[in-house]
Design a protein around this motif. Structure first.
Motif, PDB file in Angstrom:
ATOM      1  N   SER A 280       0.810  -1.210   0.000  1.00 23.91           N
ATOM      2  CA  SER A 280       0.000   0.000   0.000  1.00 23.91           C
ATOM      3  C   SER A 280       0.847   1.265   0.000  1.00 23.91           C
ATOM      4  N   PRO A 281       0.616   2.194  -0.944  1.00 19.95           N
ATOM      5  CA  PRO A 281       1.354   3.458  -0.932  1.00 19.95           C
ATOM      6  C   PRO A 281       1.093   4.266   0.332  1.00 19.95           C
ATOM      7  N   ALA A 282      -0.128   4.203   0.858  1.00 28.43           N
ATOM      8  CA  ALA A 282      -0.469   4.894   2.104  1.00 28.43           C
ATOM      9  C   ALA A 282      -0.428   3.880   3.230  1.00 28.43           C
ATOM     10  N   GLN A 283       0.572   3.980   4.073  1.00 30.97           N
ATOM     11  CA  GLN A 283       0.793   2.963   5.105  1.00 30.97           C
ATOM     12  C   GLN A 283       0.160   3.306   6.442  1.00 30.97           C
ATOM     13  N   ALA A 284      -0.089   4.584   6.690  1.00 31.83           N
ATOM     14  CA  ALA A 284      -0.538   4.950   8.026  1.00 31.83           C
ATOM     15  C   ALA A 284      -1.260   6.291   8.026  1.00 31.83           C
ATOM     16  N   THR A 285      -2.110   6.471   9.013  1.00 31.38           N
ATOM     17  CA  THR A 285      -2.717   7.761   9.297  1.00 31.38           C
ATOM     18  C   THR A 285      -2.864   7.879  10.811  1.00 31.38           C
ATOM     19  N   PHE A 286      -3.117   9.077  11.291  1.00 32.16           N
ATOM     20  CA  PHE A 286      -3.144   9.332  12.725  1.00 32.16           C
ATOM     21  C   PHE A 286      -4.536   9.746  13.191  1.00 32.16           C
ATOM     22  N   ARG A 287      -4.842   9.447  14.457  1.00 30.40           N
ATOM     23  CA  ARG A 287      -6.059   9.923  15.102  1.00 30.40           C
ATOM     24  C   ARG A 287      -5.727  10.286  16.558  1.00 30.40           C
ATOM     25  N   LEU A 288      -6.644  11.043  17.193  1.00 28.85           N
ATOM     26  CA  LEU A 288      -6.485  11.489  18.567  1.00 28.85           C
ATOM     27  C   LEU A 288      -7.742  11.132  19.349  1.00 28.85           C
ATOM     28  N   THR A 289      -7.593  10.453  20.486  1.00 29.69           N
ATOM     29  CA  THR A 289      -8.769  10.091  21.276  1.00 29.69           C
ATOM     30  C   THR A 289      -9.345  11.333  21.956  1.00 29.69           C
TER      31      THR A 289
END
Length: 397
Positions: A280-289
């Motif tokens: 996958s070209p996009a390996q990760a994304t971020f979130r905040l609880t």
């Protein structure tokens, strides 16, 4: 696993998948380096987060895009980091201009450009695949879509590489920090000039369409326009360049796949989807609880930063059978690289179209694609999976 996994270690960058498989098995939600963020590796947990923006805020991305050493970054003001209701308003306005019709109108231009690039590639025989085809095609597409100066296309990738590297730059690497600071300033200045020119001289392009877009009489602000154009240049290039580069690497290492695609062109769509899943070209994304919560049996405090490892989720054995194997013609729904829910990527149809057009231009005209035996060199980025270079030798058909 006792020691924390470092997502920027050379071992992980070179081949993250065995490590990710171990995390899925032993510690599916755990803290990792850099920064002690919480890694989420299983498909079910990743989907749970993406489906619940009220509890898992996209503002988690701001910290990765706008570290203290950088300061203001328009990308950290884009709809990528917005939660409802602001996200819905921005997406509705942008969707007015970035339509399926807009993308479909690009196809003749893409085909002409791809054929010209393949002509040059075949004439040279030995090339860096990224520079010969994977980069110039999407750069031309984004430039044509936005009505930009073609002489600047090479700068687009230079800019997008710097933006993609932000989360991997250490607090002590002053040289790289200064490079990124200059890039942000250059991009912002250039895009503001483009916007001002289109206000005075509107045309049949995406930028003009964005300036004219209205929802209930409301237009995008200057800051929102600049932020979206930052996002389009960065994501629009990185996704397709790395999708095509990763596809070419797989074809070079698996000549039987190239042979089968030449014999059965109808499988090309399936091949592109499997590349998206497998590498996958996009390996990760971020979130905040936004509140204390539990995920995967682990209690997460309020304001915890999560990194959703999409590349791991795409290989999760609980989601896709035999996920560590590349299977052409796979029937299962398989990929998350374009996100899910309210943040599903608007540019997904364009990336798929560019990949299909490039490979349709290339595959009928080659018998083989070979590369040197050394290990591939990957960008040291947490969020993308892409090659730095891909020297190949092409055997014409």
């Amino acid at each position: 696993m006792s020691a924390r996994v470092n997502l920027l270690s050379p071992e992980f960058v070179a081949d993250p998948y065995p490590i990710l498989a171990g995390l899925r098995r032993d510690a599916p939600v755990c803290q990792v380096e850099p920064g002690g963020v919480w890694a989420v590796t299983r498909h079910a947990d990743v989907m749970s987060v993406l489906k619940n923006p009220q509890l898992f805020s996209s503002e988690g991305l701001v910290r990765s895009m706008e570290p203290s050493w950088l300061g203001y970054n328009p990308l950290a003001r884009s709809m990528l980091v917005m939660d409802p209701p602001r996200h819905g308003r921005s997406r509705a306005l942008i969707s007015r201009a970035f339509t399926s019709t807009t993308v479909a109108r690009l196809e003749p231009f893409l085909r002409t450009t791809a054929e010209r690039l393949v002509d040059a590639l075949l004439e040279r025989r030995e090339v860096d695949f990224l520079q010969a085809l994977a980069l110039p095609l999407p750069a031309a597409a984004i430039g044509h879509l936005m009505g930009l100066d073609a002489s600047l296309y090479s700068r687009f990738k230079h800019w997008s590489d710097h933006l993609a590297a932000i989360s991997a730059i250490s607090a002590t690497d002053l040289e790289q920090q200064q490079q990124v600071q200059r890039t942000v300033q250059e991009m912002e200045g250039y895009l503001k000039e483009v916007l001002e020119h289109r206000r005075r001289h509107p045309g049949d392009d995406l930028v003009s369409g964005l300036l004219e877009a209205r929802v209930e009489g409301e237009a995008l602000s200057e800051a929102e326009l600049v932020a979206f154009l930052f996002l389009l240049l960065a994501a629009g290039l990185e996704t397709t360049v790395n999708l095509l580069g990763n596809a070419a690497l797989i074809l070079a290492d698996r000549p039987e796949l190239l042979e089968r695609l030449r014999a059965e062109p109808r499988l090309l769509g399936s091949f592109i989807e499997e590349v998206l899943r497998y590498e996958s070209p996009a390996q990760a994304t971020f979130r905040l609880t936004t509140a204390e919560t539990e995920l995967g049996g682990v209690k997460l405090p309020q304001h915890s930063v999560l990194i959703l490892l999409l590349g791991s989720a795409c290989r999760d054995e609980q989601y896709v059978s035999d996920g560590e194997r590349f299977v052409l013609g796979r029937k299962e729904p398989a990929n998350l690289p374009f996100g899910h829910g309210i943040h599903f990527c608007l540019g997904a149809p364009l990336a798929r179209l560019e990949a299909r057009v490039a490979l349709e231009a290339l595959l009928p005209r080659i018998q083989g694609l070979s590369r040197r035996p050394e290990a591939p060199r990957w960008h040291p980025s947490i969020q993308i999976r892409g090659l730095v270079r891909l020297p190949v030798q092409v055997v014409p058909a």
